[in-house]
Write a protein that holds these residues in place. Sequence first.
Motif, mmCIF file in Angstrom:
data_model
loop_
_atom_site.group_PDB
_atom_site.id
_atom_site.type_symbol
_atom_site.label_atom_id
_atom_site.label_comp_id
_atom_site.label_asym_id
_atom_site.label_seq_id
_atom_site.Cartn_x
_atom_site.Cartn_y
_atom_site.Cartn_z
ATOM 1 N N PRO A 249 -19.613 14.022 18.414
ATOM 2 C CA PRO A 249 -18.802 13.240 17.474
ATOM 3 C C PRO A 249 -17.947 14.114 16.548
ATOM 4 C CG PRO A 249 -20.980 12.274 17.654
ATOM 5 C CD PRO A 249 -21.019 13.538 18.447
ATOM 6 N N LYS A 250 -18.516 15.237 16.113
ATOM 7 C CA LYS A 250 -17.782 16.115 15.196
ATOM 8 C C LYS A 250 -16.508 16.649 15.880
ATOM 9 C CE LYS A 250 -18.726 20.457 12.753
ATOM 10 N NZ LYS A 250 -17.950 21.333 13.628
ATOM 11 N N ASP A 251 -16.661 17.042 17.158
ATOM 12 C CA ASP A 251 -15.503 17.563 17.898
ATOM 13 C C ASP A 251 -14.493 16.448 18.154
ATOM 14 O OD1 ASP A 251 -16.804 19.946 17.938
ATOM 15 O OD2 ASP A 251 -17.710 19.630 19.925
ATOM 16 N N LEU A 252 -15.017 15.260 18.427
ATOM 17 C CA LEU A 252 -14.112 14.133 18.671
ATOM 18 C C LEU A 252 -13.283 13.845 17.417
ATOM 19 C CD1 LEU A 252 -13.085 11.731 20.339
ATOM 20 C CD2 LEU A 252 -15.126 10.438 19.648
ATOM 21 N N ALA A 253 -13.963 13.787 16.257
ATOM 22 C CA ALA A 253 -13.246 13.495 15.003
ATOM 23 C C ALA A 253 -12.208 14.585 14.719
ATOM 24 C CB ALA A 253 -14.231 13.377 13.851
ATOM 25 N N TYR B 161 0.845 -1.206 0.000
ATOM 26 C CA TYR B 161 0.000 0.000 0.000
ATOM 27 C C TYR B 161 0.873 1.247 0.000
ATOM 28 C CZ TYR B 161 -4.146 -2.766 1.138
ATOM 29 O OH TYR B 161 -5.192 -3.658 1.102
ATOM 30 N N ARG B 162 0.432 2.260 -0.739
ATOM 31 C CA ARG B 162 1.105 3.563 -0.662
ATOM 32 C C ARG B 162 0.257 4.416 0.276
ATOM 33 N NH1 ARG B 162 1.039 7.984 -4.534
ATOM 34 N NH2 ARG B 162 2.638 9.391 -3.775
ATOM 35 N N LEU B 163 0.804 4.672 1.467
ATOM 36 C CA LEU B 163 0.004 5.321 2.514
ATOM 37 C C LEU B 163 0.490 6.745 2.763
ATOM 38 C CD1 LEU B 163 -0.065 2.250 4.928
ATOM 39 C CD2 LEU B 163 -1.927 3.057 3.455
ATOM 40 N N LYS B 164 -0.442 7.649 2.874
ATOM 41 C CA LYS B 164 -0.099 9.052 3.161
ATOM 42 C C LYS B 164 0.397 9.122 4.602
ATOM 43 C CE LYS B 164 -1.871 13.612 2.259
ATOM 44 N NZ LYS B 164 -2.981 14.504 2.352
ATOM 45 N N PRO B 165 1.577 9.684 4.821
ATOM 46 C CA PRO B 165 2.146 9.622 6.172
ATOM 47 C C PRO B 165 1.555 10.642 7.153
ATOM 48 C CG PRO B 165 3.653 10.715 4.670
ATOM 49 C CD PRO B 165 2.469 10.308 3.851
ATOM 50 N N ASP B 166 0.690 11.535 6.672
ATOM 51 C CA ASP B 166 0.220 12.642 7.518
ATOM 52 C C ASP B 166 -0.727 12.222 8.636
ATOM 53 O OD1 ASP B 166 0.925 13.299 4.840
ATOM 54 O OD2 ASP B 166 0.327 15.363 5.232
ATOM 55 N N TYR B 167 -1.370 11.056 8.482
ATOM 56 C CA TYR B 167 -2.344 10.633 9.503
ATOM 57 C C TYR B 167 -2.428 9.109 9.521
ATOM 58 C CZ TYR B 167 -4.836 10.911 5.070
ATOM 59 O OH TYR B 167 -5.167 10.814 3.746
ATOM 60 N N VAL B 168 -2.975 8.612 10.625
ATOM 61 C CA VAL B 168 -3.300 7.190 10.716
ATOM 62 C C VAL B 168 -4.711 7.052 10.134
ATOM 63 C CG1 VAL B 168 -3.826 5.305 12.305
ATOM 64 C CG2 VAL B 168 -1.904 6.856 12.799
ATOM 65 N N ASN B 169 -4.852 6.304 9.067
ATOM 66 C CA ASN B 169 -6.158 6.214 8.409
ATOM 67 C C ASN B 169 -7.025 5.137 9.059
ATOM 68 O OD1 ASN B 169 -8.384 6.068 6.781
ATOM 69 N ND2 ASN B 169 -7.257 5.886 4.857
ATOM 70 N N LEU B 170 -7.951 5.576 9.903
ATOM 71 C CA LEU B 170 -8.916 4.639 10.496
ATOM 72 C C LEU B 170 -10.313 4.921 9.917
ATOM 73 C CD1 LEU B 170 -7.724 4.430 14.230
ATOM 74 C CD2 LEU B 170 -7.189 2.927 12.304
ATOM 75 N N LYS C 108 -3.505 13.169 15.010
ATOM 76 C CA LYS C 108 -3.252 12.716 13.622
ATOM 77 C C LYS C 108 -3.907 11.366 13.327
ATOM 78 C CE LYS C 108 -0.451 16.222 12.817
ATOM 79 N NZ LYS C 108 -1.317 17.264 13.355
ATOM 80 N N VAL C 109 -5.145 11.249 13.789
ATOM 81 C CA VAL C 109 -5.910 10.024 13.516
ATOM 82 C C VAL C 109 -7.160 10.418 12.727
ATOM 83 C CG1 VAL C 109 -7.224 8.118 14.529
ATOM 84 C CG2 VAL C 109 -5.089 8.860 15.619
ATOM 85 N N TRP C 110 -7.317 9.829 11.546
ATOM 86 C CA TRP C 110 -8.428 10.186 10.644
ATOM 87 C C TRP C 110 -9.586 9.200 10.827
ATOM 88 C CZ3 TRP C 110 -10.982 13.572 8.165
ATOM 89 C CH2 TRP C 110 -11.725 13.297 7.019
ATOM 90 N N THR C 111 -10.762 9.742 11.224
ATOM 91 C CA THR C 111 -11.953 8.914 11.429
ATOM 92 C C THR C 111 -13.139 9.671 10.824
ATOM 93 O OG1 THR C 111 -12.521 9.976 13.513
ATOM 94 C CG2 THR C 111 -11.066 8.050 13.646
ATOM 95 N N VAL C 112 -14.343 9.212 11.096
ATOM 96 C CA VAL C 112 -15.510 9.973 10.639
ATOM 97 C C VAL C 112 -16.530 10.047 11.772
ATOM 98 C CG1 VAL C 112 -16.581 7.943 9.546
ATOM 99 C CG2 VAL C 112 -17.308 10.222 8.851
ATOM 100 N N ALA C 113 -17.128 11.236 11.929
ATOM 101 C CA ALA C 113 -18.126 11.432 12.990
ATOM 102 C C ALA C 113 -19.484 10.903 12.548
ATOM 103 C CB ALA C 113 -18.233 12.924 13.295
ATOM 104 N N GLU D 289 -6.636 16.655 14.556
ATOM 105 C CA GLU D 289 -5.746 17.801 14.772
ATOM 106 C C GLU D 289 -4.689 17.516 15.837
ATOM 107 O OE1 GLU D 289 -8.448 21.048 15.397
ATOM 108 O OE2 GLU D 289 -9.218 20.781 13.347
ATOM 109 N N GLU D 290 -5.112 16.872 16.917
ATOM 110 C CA GLU D 290 -4.172 16.683 18.025
ATOM 111 C C GLU D 290 -3.385 15.367 17.942
ATOM 112 O OE1 GLU D 290 -6.156 17.776 21.696
ATOM 113 O OE2 GLU D 290 -4.553 16.784 22.828
#
Length: 421
Positions: free
Chosen positions: A368-372, A52-61, A380-385, A377-378
């Motif tokens: 949920p929006k604030d959690l995501a 996989y070619r993964l973008k290093p900016d975040y953990v994609n969850l 670097k974990v990418w999720t969805v609210a 931001e703090e």
Amino acid sequence: MKKREFLKYLGRTSLAASIVPLTVNGQNGYSDASPYPYVDSDEFWERIRKDYRLKPDYVNLENGYYCITPTPILNKLWEHTQKVNYEGSYYMRTVQWENKERVTEKLATFVGCDSETLVITRNATESLDLIIGGFPWQEGDEAIFAYQDYGAMRDHFYLIRDRYGVVCKEVSVPNHPKSDEEIVALYESQITPRTKLLMVCHMINITGHILPVRKICDMAHKYGVEVMVDGAHTIGHIDVNISDLNCDYYGSSLHKWLSAPLGVGLLHVAKRNISKVWPLLAEHGKESHDILRLNHTGTNPVQIYLAINEAIDYLQLIGIQRKEERLRYLQRYWSNQLRNVPNVVVNTPVEEHRSCGIANVGIVHMKPKDLAETLLEEFKVWTVAIDESDVIGCRITPNIYTTIKELDVFVNAMKTLAKRT
Ligand SMILES: Cc1ncc(COP(=O)(O)O)c(C=O)c1O
């Protein structure tokens, strides 16, 4: 599959060179003791991660939207694109259809249904909306589905309500059911002599909840009600045999868990129902019982269909049971650590067989929006609210490339946020 068989299998397939885990070649000491060896072997899955070619900016969850395609499959797609582009209309007028048919046959074997009941579509939306829109509705007919179903399908039911006078009945599936029977009874309670179609998610996208589809189909058929299964999240995620489900219609997206390139899905229609469904787009000269009647597409990117072939090969190198167990292992790894943490709410059933890679988690004092946003931001974990239909939290979807270290980052972030007020 035993390790020796697995290696033999790798040797036979065209994708083997690109994904063969080098260390599996006899020297790694992987144990065959568990039914699906390598499920907790970091070394094995790190090798898969290299595809996989993964973008290093975040953990994609957030792999629930769609699962990015591994490089070996992308390379094959590029080969197919070049070939189709090189041959131009010659390709389209000669082998286009037989190639699509061959891929359909392979896909049918993979999902456990007759190829004459399966077509390749653009996505689950097209598959399911084709049935909702093409069903021979009459005024006063009733349809049943759930608040937790996907918005686009619910919206299409509201359209046919407004267009034909169909009555829509919605149930609310509990996040933590006591039994399969409770869920079956919930759907059954809405059936009347006017009920024609019941839609049910195989795996609810916002919670990852796997529903007892076979039991729901058997119950509905007793009343003469047909069942359409939204399997957008199951093909390539859990081991699905469509025939075993005894459903009438099954739709899925293959760019989700099969990791095929963007823009492919499947639709299964039980033979007995093919002739009654109105097509979305008119097809010329097909018999009423021919499922291809429902599959007119116009000119479209046919090379993507060819890559389904390699997406299936790639998955079969790993094995669907092994992939399913790995995804469940990853989900349980993080959710087991968070279930009993004060202020944390896991919105996915605790019993293992009721979920796999997807789960949902919230923090009582955070929207949920604030959690995501904070997770990104703090930490670097990418999720969805998700903030609807009794589900308040973020959907967490690792993929087979996700590492335990990445999940540790997420678990620690959640524990930190749960303590903040
Ligand atoms: C449960 C469910 N059904 C249907 C869909 C539609 O899938 P697609 O956008 O690939 O058509 C989705 C998409 O996430 C989904 O989660």
